[in-house]
Design an enzyme around this catalytic site. Structure first.
Site, PDB file in Angstrom:
ATOM      1  CG  ASP A  80      -1.975  -1.145   1.062  1.00  0.00           C
ATOM      2  OD1 ASP A  80      -2.991  -0.938   0.384  1.00  0.00           O
ATOM      3  OD2 ASP A  80      -1.729  -2.245   1.601  1.00  0.00           O
ATOM      4  CG  HIS A 117      -2.144   3.842  -1.409  1.00  0.00           C
ATOM      5  ND1 HIS A 117      -2.997   3.603  -2.464  1.00  0.00           N
ATOM      6  CD2 HIS A 117      -2.498   2.944  -0.455  1.00  0.00           C
ATOM      7  CE1 HIS A 117      -3.825   2.619  -2.157  1.00  0.00           C
ATOM      8  NE2 HIS A 117      -3.541   2.194  -0.949  1.00  0.00           N
ATOM      9  CG  ASP A 122      -3.959  -0.877  -3.307  1.00  0.00           C
ATOM     10  OD1 ASP A 122      -4.283  -1.324  -4.422  1.00  0.00           O
ATOM     11  OD2 ASP A 122      -4.793  -0.623  -2.410  1.00  0.00           O
ATOM     12  CG  ASN A 134      -8.118  -2.180  -4.190  1.00  0.00           C
ATOM     13  OD1 ASN A 134      -7.218  -2.587  -3.472  1.00  0.00           O
ATOM     14  ND2 ASN A 134      -8.824  -1.105  -3.894  1.00  0.00           N
ATOM     15  CG  HIS A 135      -6.222   1.854  -5.062  1.00  0.00           C
ATOM     16  ND1 HIS A 135      -7.156   2.801  -5.414  1.00  0.00           N
ATOM     17  CD2 HIS A 135      -6.492   1.533  -3.772  1.00  0.00           C
ATOM     18  CE1 HIS A 135      -7.950   3.046  -4.381  1.00  0.00           C
ATOM     19  NE2 HIS A 135      -7.572   2.285  -3.369  1.00  0.00           N
ATOM     20  CG  ASP A 142      -7.404   3.338  -8.674  1.00  0.00           C
ATOM     21  OD1 ASP A 142      -8.299   2.490  -8.523  1.00  0.00           O
ATOM     22  OD2 ASP A 142      -6.838   3.914  -7.733  1.00  0.00           O
ATOM     23  CG  HIS A 178      -3.989  -5.427  -2.344  1.00  0.00           C
ATOM     24  ND1 HIS A 178      -3.113  -4.576  -1.701  1.00  0.00           N
ATOM     25  CD2 HIS A 178      -5.140  -4.729  -2.471  1.00  0.00           C
ATOM     26  CE1 HIS A 178      -3.707  -3.420  -1.480  1.00  0.00           C
ATOM     27  NE2 HIS A 178      -4.935  -3.480  -1.937  1.00  0.00           N
ATOM     28  CG  HIS A 229      -7.216  -4.449   0.554  1.00  0.00           C
ATOM     29  ND1 HIS A 229      -7.469  -3.429  -0.349  1.00  0.00           N
ATOM     30  CD2 HIS A 229      -8.442  -4.939   0.879  1.00  0.00           C
ATOM     31  CE1 HIS A 229      -8.781  -3.346  -0.557  1.00  0.00           C
ATOM     32  NE2 HIS A 229      -9.388  -4.248   0.179  1.00  0.00           N
ATOM     33  CD  GLN A 250      -4.003   1.655   3.011  1.00  0.00           C
ATOM     34  OE1 GLN A 250      -4.652   1.610   1.960  1.00  0.00           O
ATOM     35  NE2 GLN A 250      -3.603   2.771   3.550  1.00  0.00           N
ATOM     36  NE  ARG A 282      -7.306   3.235   6.007  1.00  0.00           N
ATOM     37  CZ  ARG A 282      -7.540   2.853   4.760  1.00  0.00           C
ATOM     38  NH1 ARG A 282      -7.425   3.690   3.771  1.00  0.00           N
ATOM     39  NH2 ARG A 282      -7.866   1.614   4.510  1.00  0.00           N
ATOM     40  NE  ARG A 324     -11.624   4.264   4.708  1.00  0.00           N
ATOM     41  CZ  ARG A 324     -11.336   3.490   3.661  1.00  0.00           C
ATOM     42  NH1 ARG A 324     -11.560   2.209   3.712  1.00  0.00           N
ATOM     43  NH2 ARG A 324     -10.824   4.017   2.579  1.00  0.00           N
ATOM     44  NE  ARG A 381      -8.142   6.882  -0.512  1.00  0.00           N
ATOM     45  CZ  ARG A 381      -8.289   5.576  -0.429  1.00  0.00           C
ATOM     46  NH1 ARG A 381      -9.510   5.053  -0.380  1.00  0.00           N
ATOM     47  NH2 ARG A 381      -7.257   4.784  -0.365  1.00  0.00           N
TER      48      ARG A 381
END
Ligand code: ZN
Length: 574
Positions: free
Chosen positions: A41, A43, A84, A116-117, A120, A230, A263, A265, A386, A390, A421
């Site tokens: 991750d 990112h 990610d 998954n990212h 994107d 992930h 994933h 994190q 985050r 959430r 984010r």
């Protein structure tokens, strides 16, 4: 009679997979030493943050040191990523993560799993990224037209020891990326998360089902089987509305030695069996999870840590000798004698590798130049962290929903917190700050709902687990959610009238069924995708209302939850 048949079947499967079945076994009584390094991750964090934390240049120093040490001790090393790499920092996003993938190549990554990212952006960009990376991007469970889209696994021969690494990508990718599947039309605004060309026709099979078939095959080929995943680590398999993660898979599939995850994190450091230490302090001892014989590791996020697992292998027995999460210049806030807050390193400072810095600097400078344009100000922090957004209403959640409500002329807005984010700090706001909060370029839409449909929609929103990206933020809604029953609903400060029609404002991602929301697109004929991009709407709202009065967006318990269902709040789906 059964055994030969299985052997024949396996041999033919292996031949079909292009695997060389005639390989030497490890030497009897010899002890093999190998080290697995891992991150996940990332990112877009190729560069250190404003406090000098993490960043690939300092990572390079640490990884180079470990490589030299392991080599001197006669050991072997693999560097793996839990996926990610994409999405999260504007300087990276606007350059299609070129600095990140080139940085990973320089760090010497051996393989990564697709997160998954990685979907994107349109697939041609992923193809470009594969070239920049020049190491295998693995996933065994992503299919297109009934064929695997990526390499499922790779077997590394490390000093005579064969180590298989397979990739597994969360089957939530479909939900998180492109819920419309093949039904996207050309009117879809391209560019980000929900890009039609990126996942059309792509199937994300259940990782555990795929692993159950693949692991026995790999066991005949390799001495050690590693899953780079992930999928998320959910304590004691408590995954709420997220797809099943590493713990669930490890329990269901025999024969995995190590899961290098991502994933969710979080640092996977356990306090006790099936109890994760969610208050893990950098530099502290970290005991990985272990399920059904598989060690499970994860190095939080953003390159904050490099995870290091030292193994010994002898006569078919694998032993984890030592595990550590190495903090990359992580800092804590301490209040000095003068009452001022200072950032202080948890562990000794790691210098940045000059060669890596030289490679990354032009990317950083180019990004900064474009993004440093000031658009307004706020007189207090706008909270989108985050860990809170959430699981509760926050000021930034309220602000974004208010911006959408104004632009869409909506009676109420439901916003998935997974689309928020970051926070916005007190003071000046730049375009970059806005893009950090909403990096996905999602468009906004609205639909006209009857009072009864409003109740249905709010019920669906309030069922979202705390900790999941579907957890809702609202504008124009007051209600009590009491033991799973919705009551005392007010829309735009008026009691809900079941006979009236209300306009709901949402992201097009959610309208298409993203994050598990009820589908509006193609279902409710009144649904309109306006084409407005979320970050542009937020930017315009900030420009118009600057300076933002932060206090006026603080939550006032508008939506009250009484005994909501309990889930693993710390286990979050990115
Ligand atoms: Zn992810």
């Amino acid at each position: 009679m059964k055994k030969p048949q299985i052997a024949v079947l396996l041999a033919s499967t292996l031949t079909a997979l292009g695997v060389n079945t005639a390989q030497a076994a490890p030497i009897k009584d010899k002890t093999y030493h190998f080290t697995i390094l891992h991150t996940n991750d990332h990112h877009g964090r190729f560069w250190k943050n404003a406090d000098g934390e993490y960043g690939m240049a300092a990572q390079k120093t640490v990884i180079d040191q470990i490589r030299a040490q392991v080599k001197a001790d006669g050991g072997q090393l693999l560097l793996l990523s839990g996926g990610d790499v994409n999405t999260g920092v504007p300087e990276s996003d606007m350059q299609d993560a070129e600095p990140d993938f080139k940085g990973m190549r320089k760090l010497g990554f051996d393989a990564m799993v697709l997160g998954n990212h990685e979907f994107d952006k349109p697939l041609p960009i992923l193809a470009k990224q594969q070239k920049w990376a020049n190491f295998p991007m693995l996933s065994a469970n992503v299919y297109r037209g009934n064929k695997p889209m990526f390499e499922a696994y790779k077997i590394f021969n490390k000093g005579g020891l064969k180590i298989a690494v397979m990739g597994l990508t969360t089957d939530d990718t479909r939900k998180a990326v492109s819920p419309d599947n093949l039904q996207f039309s050309d009117t879809w605004v391209s560019g980000h998360v929900s890009n039609p060309k990126s996942t059309a026709g792509i199937e994300f099979r259940k990782p555990a089902d795929v692993a159950a078939k693949l692991v026995p095959v790999l066991r005949t080929q390799a001495d050690v089987v590693i899953a780079a995943t992930h999928m998320g680590h959910y304590t004691d398999a408590n995954h709420g509305s997220n797809a099943a993660g590493d713990v669930e898979m490890a329990r269901a599939v025999n024969g995995i030695d190590l899961i290098v995850g991502g994933h969710s994190q979080n640092p996977v450091c356990m306090k006790a069996e099936n109890v994760r230490d969610d208050a893990y302090v950098p530099g502290g001892e970290c005991k990985p999870d272990r399920q059904n014989g598989a060690w499970i590791v994860q190095a939080h996020e953003w390159g904050k840590y490099v995870g290091r697992a030292d193994f010994e292998y002898k006569n078919g027995q694998l032993n984890l000798v030592k595990y550590a999460l190495i903090p990359i210049n992580l800092k804590k806030s301490v209040t000095g004698a003068d009452g001022k807050k200072n950032k202080v390193l948890y562990t000794d400072e790691i210098t940045e590798n000059p060669e890596m810095l030289a490679m990354l600097t032009p990317f950083q400078e180019k990004g900064q130049k474009v993004l440093s344009v000031e658009i307004g100000a706020t007189n207090g922090i706008l909270d989108g962290d985050r860990s809170r957004v959430r699981s509760q209403a926050t000021s930034l959640g309220n602000l974004i929903a208010a911006a959408m409500q104004e632009k869409l002329k909506a009676d109420f807005v439901v916003l998935n917190s997974g689309g928020v984010r970051d926070s916005i700090a007190d003071g000046k706001i730049t375009y970059k700050d806005v893009l950090k909060v909403q990096p996905f370029g999602n468009t906004l839409g609205y639909a006209e709902l009857s009072g009864a449909q409003v109740m249905d929609y709010l019920n669906a929103a309030l069922k979202m687990s705390a900790g999941s990206g579907g957890f809702p933020q609202f504008a124009g809604v007051k209600a009590v959610y009491d033991n799973g029953v919705l009551r005392d609903v007010f829309i735009n400060n008026q009691p809900l009238d079941l006979k009236k029609t209300y306009r709901l404002g949402v992201g097009d991602f959610m309208a298409a069924g993203g994050d598990g929301y009820p589908k509006l697109k193609g279902v409710n004929p009144s649904y309109v995708n306006t084409g407005f991009v979320d970050a542009d709407v937020l930017k315009a709202y900030i420009q118009k209302h600057s300076p933002i009065q932060a206090a006026s967006f603080e939550p006032k318990n508008e939506v009250q939850r009484i005994n909501p269902p309990s889930v693993d709040v710390a286990a979050q789906k990115p």
